[in-house]
Write a protein that holds these residues in place. Structure first.
Motif, PDB file in Angstrom:
ATOM      1  N   LYS A  51       0.835  -1.191   0.000  1.00  0.00           N
ATOM      2  CA  LYS A  51       0.000   0.000   0.000  1.00  0.00           C
ATOM      3  C   LYS A  51       0.876   1.249   0.000  1.00  0.00           C
ATOM      4  O   LYS A  51       2.089   1.184   0.193  1.00  0.00           O
ATOM      5  N   ASP A  52       0.230   2.410  -0.222  1.00  0.00           N
ATOM      6  CA  ASP A  52       0.955   3.670  -0.132  1.00  0.00           C
ATOM      7  C   ASP A  52       1.565   3.800   1.263  1.00  0.00           C
ATOM      8  O   ASP A  52       0.950   3.408   2.263  1.00  0.00           O
ATOM      9  N   GLY A  53       2.764   4.343   1.333  1.00  0.00           N
ATOM     10  CA  GLY A  53       3.429   4.474   2.631  1.00  0.00           C
ATOM     11  C   GLY A  53       4.746   5.213   2.502  1.00  0.00           C
ATOM     12  O   GLY A  53       5.120   5.670   1.413  1.00  0.00           O
ATOM     13  N   ASP A  54       5.447   5.328   3.608  1.00  0.00           N
ATOM     14  CA  ASP A  54       6.700   6.082   3.644  1.00  0.00           C
ATOM     15  C   ASP A  54       7.882   5.125   3.490  1.00  0.00           C
ATOM     16  O   ASP A  54       8.522   4.732   4.458  1.00  0.00           O
ATOM     17  N   TYR A  55       8.188   4.759   2.245  1.00  0.00           N
ATOM     18  CA  TYR A  55       9.254   3.807   1.959  1.00  0.00           C
ATOM     19  C   TYR A  55      10.555   4.570   1.729  1.00  0.00           C
ATOM     20  O   TYR A  55      10.611   5.483   0.916  1.00  0.00           O
ATOM     21  N   GLU A  56      11.612   4.168   2.436  1.00  0.00           N
ATOM     22  CA  GLU A  56      12.819   4.982   2.454  1.00  0.00           C
ATOM     23  C   GLU A  56      14.081   4.304   1.932  1.00  0.00           C
ATOM     24  O   GLU A  56      15.071   4.978   1.670  1.00  0.00           O
ATOM     25  N   GLY A  57      14.089   2.992   1.791  1.00  0.00           N
ATOM     26  CA  GLY A  57      15.301   2.334   1.346  1.00  0.00           C
ATOM     27  C   GLY A  57      15.011   1.073   0.563  1.00  0.00           C
ATOM     28  O   GLY A  57      13.987   0.420   0.779  1.00  0.00           O
ATOM     29  N   ILE A  58      15.906   0.720  -0.359  1.00  0.00           N
ATOM     30  CA  ILE A  58      15.748  -0.489  -1.157  1.00  0.00           C
ATOM     31  C   ILE A  58      17.130  -1.073  -1.441  1.00  0.00           C
ATOM     32  O   ILE A  58      18.111  -0.336  -1.615  1.00  0.00           O
ATOM     33  N   THR A  59      17.224  -2.400  -1.476  1.00  0.00           N
ATOM     34  CA  THR A  59      18.440  -3.068  -1.891  1.00  0.00           C
ATOM     35  C   THR A  59      18.066  -4.382  -2.559  1.00  0.00           C
ATOM     36  O   THR A  59      16.910  -4.821  -2.476  1.00  0.00           O
ATOM     37  N   TYR A  60      19.034  -5.014  -3.210  1.00  0.00           N
ATOM     38  CA  TYR A  60      18.727  -6.177  -4.054  1.00  0.00           C
ATOM     39  C   TYR A  60      19.826  -7.215  -3.972  1.00  0.00           C
ATOM     40  O   TYR A  60      21.007  -6.895  -4.023  1.00  0.00           O
ATOM     41  N   GLU A  61      19.408  -8.462  -3.808  1.00  0.00           N
ATOM     42  CA  GLU A  61      20.274  -9.630  -3.910  1.00  0.00           C
ATOM     43  C   GLU A  61      19.427 -10.708  -4.568  1.00  0.00           C
ATOM     44  O   GLU A  61      18.514 -11.254  -3.969  1.00  0.00           O
ATOM     45  N   LYS A  62      19.718 -10.964  -5.826  1.00  0.00           N
ATOM     46  CA  LYS A  62      18.902 -11.855  -6.652  1.00  0.00           C
ATOM     47  C   LYS A  62      18.523 -13.130  -5.914  1.00  0.00           C
ATOM     48  O   LYS A  62      19.381 -13.783  -5.332  1.00  0.00           O
ATOM     49  N   PRO A  63      17.213 -13.511  -5.905  1.00  0.00           N
ATOM     50  CA  PRO A  63      16.082 -12.893  -6.604  1.00  0.00           C
ATOM     51  C   PRO A  63      15.220 -12.003  -5.699  1.00  0.00           C
ATOM     52  O   PRO A  63      14.038 -11.801  -5.979  1.00  0.00           O
ATOM     53  N   PHE A  64      15.809 -11.465  -4.612  1.00  0.00           N
ATOM     54  CA  PHE A  64      14.998 -10.732  -3.646  1.00  0.00           C
ATOM     55  C   PHE A  64      15.323  -9.243  -3.619  1.00  0.00           C
ATOM     56  O   PHE A  64      16.487  -8.831  -3.653  1.00  0.00           O
ATOM     57  N   PHE A  65      14.243  -8.450  -3.563  1.00  0.00           N
ATOM     58  CA  PHE A  65      14.360  -7.048  -3.222  1.00  0.00           C
ATOM     59  C   PHE A  65      14.011  -6.897  -1.751  1.00  0.00           C
ATOM     60  O   PHE A  65      13.118  -7.584  -1.234  1.00  0.00           O
ATOM     61  N   TYR A  66      14.699  -5.977  -1.091  1.00  0.00           N
ATOM     62  CA  TYR A  66      14.400  -5.639   0.302  1.00  0.00           C
ATOM     63  C   TYR A  66      14.072  -4.159   0.348  1.00  0.00           C
ATOM     64  O   TYR A  66      14.850  -3.326  -0.135  1.00  0.00           O
ATOM     65  N   VAL A  67      12.907  -3.832   0.895  1.00  0.00           N
ATOM     66  CA  VAL A  67      12.469  -2.438   1.009  1.00  0.00           C
ATOM     67  C   VAL A  67      12.123  -2.182   2.467  1.00  0.00           C
ATOM     68  O   VAL A  67      11.543  -3.049   3.136  1.00  0.00           O
ATOM     69  N   ILE A  68      12.465  -1.005   2.972  1.00  0.00           N
ATOM     70  CA  ILE A  68      12.163  -0.685   4.365  1.00  0.00           C
ATOM     71  C   ILE A  68      11.425   0.649   4.445  1.00  0.00           C
ATOM     72  O   ILE A  68      11.680   1.564   3.653  1.00  0.00           O
ATOM     73  N   ASN A  69      10.483   0.748   5.401  1.00  0.00           N
ATOM     74  CA  ASN A  69       9.791   2.020   5.588  1.00  0.00           C
ATOM     75  C   ASN A  69      10.362   2.756   6.798  1.00  0.00           C
ATOM     76  O   ASN A  69      11.232   2.248   7.514  1.00  0.00           O
ATOM     77  N   SER A  70       9.885   3.958   7.026  1.00  0.00           N
ATOM     78  CA  SER A  70      10.473   4.816   8.053  1.00  0.00           C
ATOM     79  C   SER A  70      10.263   4.278   9.460  1.00  0.00           C
ATOM     80  O   SER A  70      10.981   4.662  10.393  1.00  0.00           O
ATOM     81  N   LYS A  71       9.305   3.363   9.640  1.00  0.00           N
ATOM     82  CA  LYS A  71       9.038   2.783  10.961  1.00  0.00           C
ATOM     83  C   LYS A  71       9.749   1.447  11.166  1.00  0.00           C
ATOM     84  O   LYS A  71       9.540   0.774  12.173  1.00  0.00           O
ATOM     85  N   GLY A  72      10.561   1.052  10.200  1.00  0.00           N
ATOM     86  CA  GLY A  72      11.348  -0.162  10.368  1.00  0.00           C
ATOM     87  C   GLY A  72      10.696  -1.445   9.908  1.00  0.00           C
ATOM     88  O   GLY A  72      11.186  -2.529  10.245  1.00  0.00           O
ATOM     89  N   LYS A  73       9.631  -1.352   9.123  1.00  0.00           N
ATOM     90  CA  LYS A  73       9.039  -2.577   8.575  1.00  0.00           C
ATOM     91  C   LYS A  73       9.792  -2.938   7.302  1.00  0.00           C
ATOM     92  O   LYS A  73       9.944  -2.123   6.399  1.00  0.00           O
ATOM     93  N   LEU A  74      10.257  -4.185   7.246  1.00  0.00           N
ATOM     94  CA  LEU A  74      11.027  -4.681   6.120  1.00  0.00           C
ATOM     95  C   LEU A  74      10.146  -5.516   5.209  1.00  0.00           C
ATOM     96  O   LEU A  74       9.438  -6.419   5.675  1.00  0.00           O
TER      97      LEU A  74
END
Length: 266
Positions: free
Chosen positions: A86-109
């Motif tokens: 959903k819409d939210g405050d997403y602040e970081g992204i990284t990648y290690e095939k085949p996974f993307f990792y995204v984190i929001n400002s409250k620490g949800k990964l």
């Protein structure tokens, strides 16, 4: 007592200033002259994180939308996207095939499988008080998480700005990896680990700086100025496989979102 307290504060500020200035790089103009520049499309106005994907493509997040955008630097456009939330405050992204990792400002990964687009969600021991801003791979088993707000776990105060190492298989296994001195507007907004040179790049938006840390000692090797006329709001950083440095800036009232390319000669 008030005089003593005042002198103590001045002393601490002086120590912090000395700690940073000792690591200040003399070539402050390095990040003033990008090799290349891209004006980003409106869907990336709020670009808040980026990661290298392949030879021509950077994967990005917009801090208001639960999408991963694939920006092709040769075609100069978004060529694909993955919706992961959903819409939210997403602040970081990284990648290690085949996974993307995204984190929001409250620490949800968010762990996104690019093949199946399945999404796993994990709440790390951070809160809105920590104001998470940066995420990158450290190695195949660990992530680095940068905090813009309070430096302690679960929103606790600390006398530093904290960078934490998180084990992917056991996210509750978290250790303080690196610190930056608190004060002087130091406020991490992006992070990247260069495993080839064993260096950690940390953007600090508010202080308009880029810190280069030795990943083994944790010491600041160099500090670069990020002039406001170029880096109005630096929020994301990553390196390509061949060592090109990419820094993104969010859109402001007087300028468009931009992506810059730099490269050290070494």
């Amino acid at each position: 007592m008030k005089i003593a307290k005042h002198l103590s504060i001045i002393f601490l500020m002086t120590i912090c200033a000395s700690f940073i200035s000792c690591a200040q790089n003399t070539d402050t103009s390095f990040f003033t002259s990008p090799q290349k520049k891209w004006i980003l499309p409106s869907k990336l106005d709020e670009i808040s994180g980026l990661t290298w994907y392949d030879k021509n493509t950077i994967a990005c997040v917009n801090d208001e939308k639960g999408n991963i955008y694939f920006y092709n630097i040769e075609e100069k456009e978004v060529t694909n996207k993955i919706n992961f939330g959903k819409d939210g405050d997403y602040e970081g992204i990284t990648y290690e095939k085949p996974f993307f990792y995204v984190i929001n400002s409250k620490g949800k990964l968010y762990i996104i499988n690019e093949k199946t687009e399945e999404v796993e969600k994990v709440q790390l021991p951070f809160t809105s008080e920590n104001d998470v801003e940066g995420l990158c791979m450290f190695d195949k088993k660990h992530l680095l998480v940068a905090l813009k707000g309070k430096g302690g776990l679960n929103g606790k105060k600390a006398d530093y700005k904290g960078i934490y190492k998180v084990e992917i298989a056991q996210p509750d296994n978290i250790k303080l990896a690196y610190t930056l001195p608190k004060g002087l507007r130091v406020s991490p907004s992006g992070i990247y680990f260069d495993k080839k040179h064993k260096e950690v790049y940390i953007l600090s938006h508010r202080s308009s700086q880029l810190f280069l840390l030795d990943s083994e000692s944790g010491n600041i090797k160099e500090t670069f100025a990020l002039p406001k006329k170029i880096h109005a709001q630096p929020e994301g950083i990553c390196l390509s496989n061949d060592g090109r440095i990419f820094i993104s800036n969010e859109r402001g009232s007087q300028y468009n979102a931009k992506l810059y390319q730099f490269q050290f000669n070494r």
